[in-house]
Write a protein that holds these residues in place. Structure first.
Motif, PDB file in Angstrom:
ATOM      1  N   ILE A 121       0.854  -1.186   0.000  1.00 18.42           N
ATOM      2  CA  ILE A 121       0.000   0.000   0.000  1.00 18.42           C
ATOM      3  C   ILE A 121       0.891   1.238   0.000  1.00 18.42           C
ATOM      4  N   SER A 122       0.645   2.141  -0.960  1.00 17.21           N
ATOM      5  CA  SER A 122       1.526   3.303  -1.103  1.00 17.21           C
ATOM      6  C   SER A 122       1.264   4.368  -0.051  1.00 17.21           C
ATOM      7  N   HIS A 123      -0.013   4.627   0.259  1.00 21.42           N
ATOM      8  CA  HIS A 123      -0.324   5.671   1.233  1.00 21.42           C
ATOM      9  C   HIS A 123      -1.773   5.537   1.683  1.00 21.42           C
ATOM     10  N   LEU A 124      -2.102   6.289   2.730  1.00 27.25           N
ATOM     11  CA  LEU A 124      -3.406   6.139   3.360  1.00 27.25           C
ATOM     12  C   LEU A 124      -4.419   7.163   2.854  1.00 27.25           C
ATOM     13  N   HIS A 125      -4.581   7.221   1.553  1.00 29.12           N
ATOM     14  CA  HIS A 125      -5.725   7.888   0.947  1.00 29.12           C
ATOM     15  C   HIS A 125      -6.657   6.806   0.435  1.00 29.12           C
ATOM     16  N   GLY A 126      -7.957   7.026   0.601  1.00 27.42           N
ATOM     17  CA  GLY A 126      -8.931   5.973   0.377  1.00 27.42           C
ATOM     18  C   GLY A 126      -8.884   5.326  -0.985  1.00 27.42           C
ATOM     19  N   ASP A 127      -8.565   6.109  -2.019  1.00 28.71           N
ATOM     20  CA  ASP A 127      -8.575   5.524  -3.363  1.00 28.71           C
ATOM     21  C   ASP A 127      -7.408   4.579  -3.593  1.00 28.71           C
ATOM     22  N   HIS A 128      -6.602   4.379  -2.539  1.00 26.55           N
ATOM     23  CA  HIS A 128      -5.482   3.448  -2.651  1.00 26.55           C
ATOM     24  C   HIS A 128      -5.554   2.295  -1.649  1.00 26.55           C
ATOM     25  N   PHE A 129      -6.536   2.332  -0.717  1.00 22.24           N
ATOM     26  CA  PHE A 129      -6.594   1.197   0.218  1.00 22.24           C
ATOM     27  C   PHE A 129      -7.995   0.860   0.730  1.00 22.24           C
ATOM     28  N   PHE A 130      -9.038   1.567   0.318  1.00 22.53           N
ATOM     29  CA  PHE A 130     -10.371   1.280   0.842  1.00 22.53           C
ATOM     30  C   PHE A 130     -10.875  -0.114   0.462  1.00 22.53           C
ATOM     31  N   GLY A 131     -10.272  -0.765  -0.511  1.00 25.44           N
ATOM     32  CA  GLY A 131     -10.684  -2.124  -0.863  1.00 25.44           C
ATOM     33  C   GLY A 131      -9.994  -3.203  -0.055  1.00 25.44           C
ATOM     34  N   LEU A 132      -9.048  -2.797   0.802  1.00 19.57           N
ATOM     35  CA  LEU A 132      -8.212  -3.787   1.485  1.00 19.57           C
ATOM     36  C   LEU A 132      -8.984  -4.645   2.484  1.00 19.57           C
ATOM     37  N   ILE A 133      -9.845  -4.024   3.297  1.00 21.32           N
ATOM     38  CA  ILE A 133     -10.577  -4.815   4.288  1.00 21.32           C
ATOM     39  C   ILE A 133     -11.501  -5.810   3.604  1.00 21.32           C
ATOM     40  N   GLY A 134     -12.026  -5.454   2.437  1.00 18.17           N
ATOM     41  CA  GLY A 134     -12.870  -6.387   1.689  1.00 18.17           C
ATOM     42  C   GLY A 134     -12.089  -7.581   1.179  1.00 18.17           C
ATOM     43  N   VAL A 135     -10.879  -7.331   0.689  1.00 13.19           N
ATOM     44  CA  VAL A 135     -10.027  -8.426   0.221  1.00 13.19           C
ATOM     45  C   VAL A 135      -9.691  -9.367   1.378  1.00 13.19           C
ATOM     46  N   ILE A 136      -9.328  -8.788   2.522  1.00  6.41           N
ATOM     47  CA  ILE A 136      -8.996  -9.605   3.694  1.00  6.41           C
ATOM     48  C   ILE A 136     -10.199 -10.430   4.132  1.00  6.41           C
ATOM     49  N   SER A 137     -11.379  -9.824   4.174  1.00  2.00           N
ATOM     50  CA  SER A 137     -12.600 -10.538   4.577  1.00  2.00           C
ATOM     51  C   SER A 137     -12.908 -11.691   3.630  1.00  2.00           C
ATOM     52  N   THR A 138     -12.728 -11.450   2.336  1.00  2.00           N
ATOM     53  CA  THR A 138     -12.980 -12.513   1.356  1.00  2.00           C
ATOM     54  C   THR A 138     -11.981 -13.651   1.525  1.00  2.00           C
ATOM     55  N   PHE A 139     -10.734 -13.318   1.783  1.00  2.00           N
ATOM     56  CA  PHE A 139      -9.744 -14.365   2.046  1.00  2.00           C
ATOM     57  C   PHE A 139     -10.210 -15.251   3.205  1.00  2.00           C
ATOM     58  N   CYS A 140     -10.778 -14.630   4.244  1.00  2.00           N
ATOM     59  CA  CYS A 140     -11.275 -15.408   5.386  1.00  2.00           C
ATOM     60  C   CYS A 140     -12.430 -16.311   4.970  1.00  2.00           C
ATOM     61  N   LEU A 141     -13.380 -15.765   4.210  1.00  2.00           N
ATOM     62  CA  LEU A 141     -14.544 -16.544   3.785  1.00  2.00           C
ATOM     63  C   LEU A 141     -14.150 -17.702   2.872  1.00  2.00           C
ATOM     64  N   LEU A 142     -13.043 -17.543   2.174  1.00  2.00           N
ATOM     65  CA  LEU A 142     -12.549 -18.618   1.302  1.00  2.00           C
ATOM     66  C   LEU A 142     -11.740 -19.658   2.073  1.00  2.00           C
ATOM     67  N   GLY A 143     -11.581 -19.440   3.389  1.00  2.00           N
ATOM     68  CA  GLY A 143     -10.865 -20.408   4.216  1.00  2.00           C
ATOM     69  C   GLY A 143      -9.358 -20.357   4.067  1.00  2.00           C
ATOM     70  N   ARG A 144      -8.841 -19.213   3.726  1.00  2.00           N
ATOM     71  CA  ARG A 144      -7.388 -19.079   3.558  1.00  2.00           C
ATOM     72  C   ARG A 144      -6.682 -19.486   4.848  1.00  2.00           C
TER      73      ARG A 144
END
Length: 301
Positions: free
Chosen positions: A58-81
């Protein structure tokens, strides 16, 4: 080396554009770079294998560069990673993600690791046996780093015919490819350059978004195979660069020229523009080899 542009526009997503996110495939690694809204949907559209993502930058903490991150992490959990995931980013990324997990009473099924940066100097932050990743300090409204991904030097190519002619045993072939001279049973030493060909040149990818014109990054990215540099504005709106801490296509091209990179990819366009070919045209007045990022576009180098 393969680059998939998942999103390449600035600020807010629209019906037809996504904010910044990319996947870089290099020497068997699949790196996710930035993670704007809609990243996981774009990953599915581009058929990126979620299980192969082990490191996110992640380059910096502006939303257009990381607001999708929690969704990716949550999906990884639902997929049983169950394999570890490491997130590299500025100080604060750990607090933001863990707070979201805490308040939603969510728990990861895998080891979630964070490697935070706050140095304003370039640093090596990742290394394996094939690739290194170094930060590129940028100049934006908040602490921001780009990333330089570099292949380690490849083994030399074995000249099997020459090895047979000189009587080099196959047991030494790996040593030969690693660049060593070989001493025969007779005591004769065979120079490595008689037994091998030069390897394919190691490739590198420099990701620079978001930043003002910052020529002091040139020594870090010099001779990179490919440079992705933000080009939020055209020269007609250069007056906005100081206030917003962004760059024009011309400024990106000037960095590419100074750094002698092989190719420049422009992106992070302001949605005020309707014709992105204007960015290419402006940049090519300074640097000839210019490509335009586009959502879903794939580059292979």
């Amino acid at each position: 080396m393969k680059l998939t542009i998942l999103g390449c526009h600035s600020a807010t997503p629209t019906a037809s554009t996504r904010p910044t996110s990319q996947v870089l495939e290099i020497r068997g690694n699949l790196f996710l770079i930035d993670c704007g809204e809609g990243t996981q949907m774009a990953m599915r559209t581009s058929r990126v294998k979620f299980s192969r993502i082990k490191n996110i930058f992640i380059s910096h903490l502006h939303g257009d560069h990381f607001f999708g991150l929690i969704g990716v992490i949550s999906t990884f959990c639902l997929l049983g990673r169950d394999t570890p995931l490491t997130i590299y980013g500025p100080k604060g990324i750990r607090e933001i993600i863990l707070l979201q997990l805490k308040l939603t009473k969510s728990y990861t099924t895998f080891d979630l690791r964070f490697r935070e940066s706050e140095s304003k100097e370039s640093q090596l932050i990742y290394e394996d046996d094939k690739v290194t990743v170094t930060t590129i300090p940028l100049d934006h409204r908040v602490y921001t780093n780009g990333y330089l991904f570099e292949e380690k030097p490849l083994d030399r190519k074995l000249d099997v015919v020459a090895c047979e002619e000189y009587g080099v045993d196959q047991a030494y072939y790996r040593k030969v490819k690693q660049g060593h001279d070989i001493e025969l049973a007779s005591g004769e030493v065979i120079s490595n350059d008689l037994l091998t060909f030069n390897p394919v040149a190691a490739k590198s990818y420099a990701f620079c978004s978001d930043t003002m014109y910052k020529p002091d990054i040139v020594p870090i990215i010099r001779n990179a195979t490919v440079l992705y540099h933000e080009s939020t504005f055209l020269k007609s709106h250069e007056d906005l660069c100081e206030r917003t801490k962004h760059s024009t296509a011309a400024q990106a091209a000037d960095i590419a020229k100074q750094a002698n990179v092989g190719m420049l990819i422009l992106g992070h366009y302001s949605t005020r523009y309707g014709d992105y070919e204007l960015f290419r045209k402006e940049a090519q007045e300074i640097f000839p080899t210019v490509e335009l990022a586009a959502d879903g576009k794939v580059f292979e180098f």
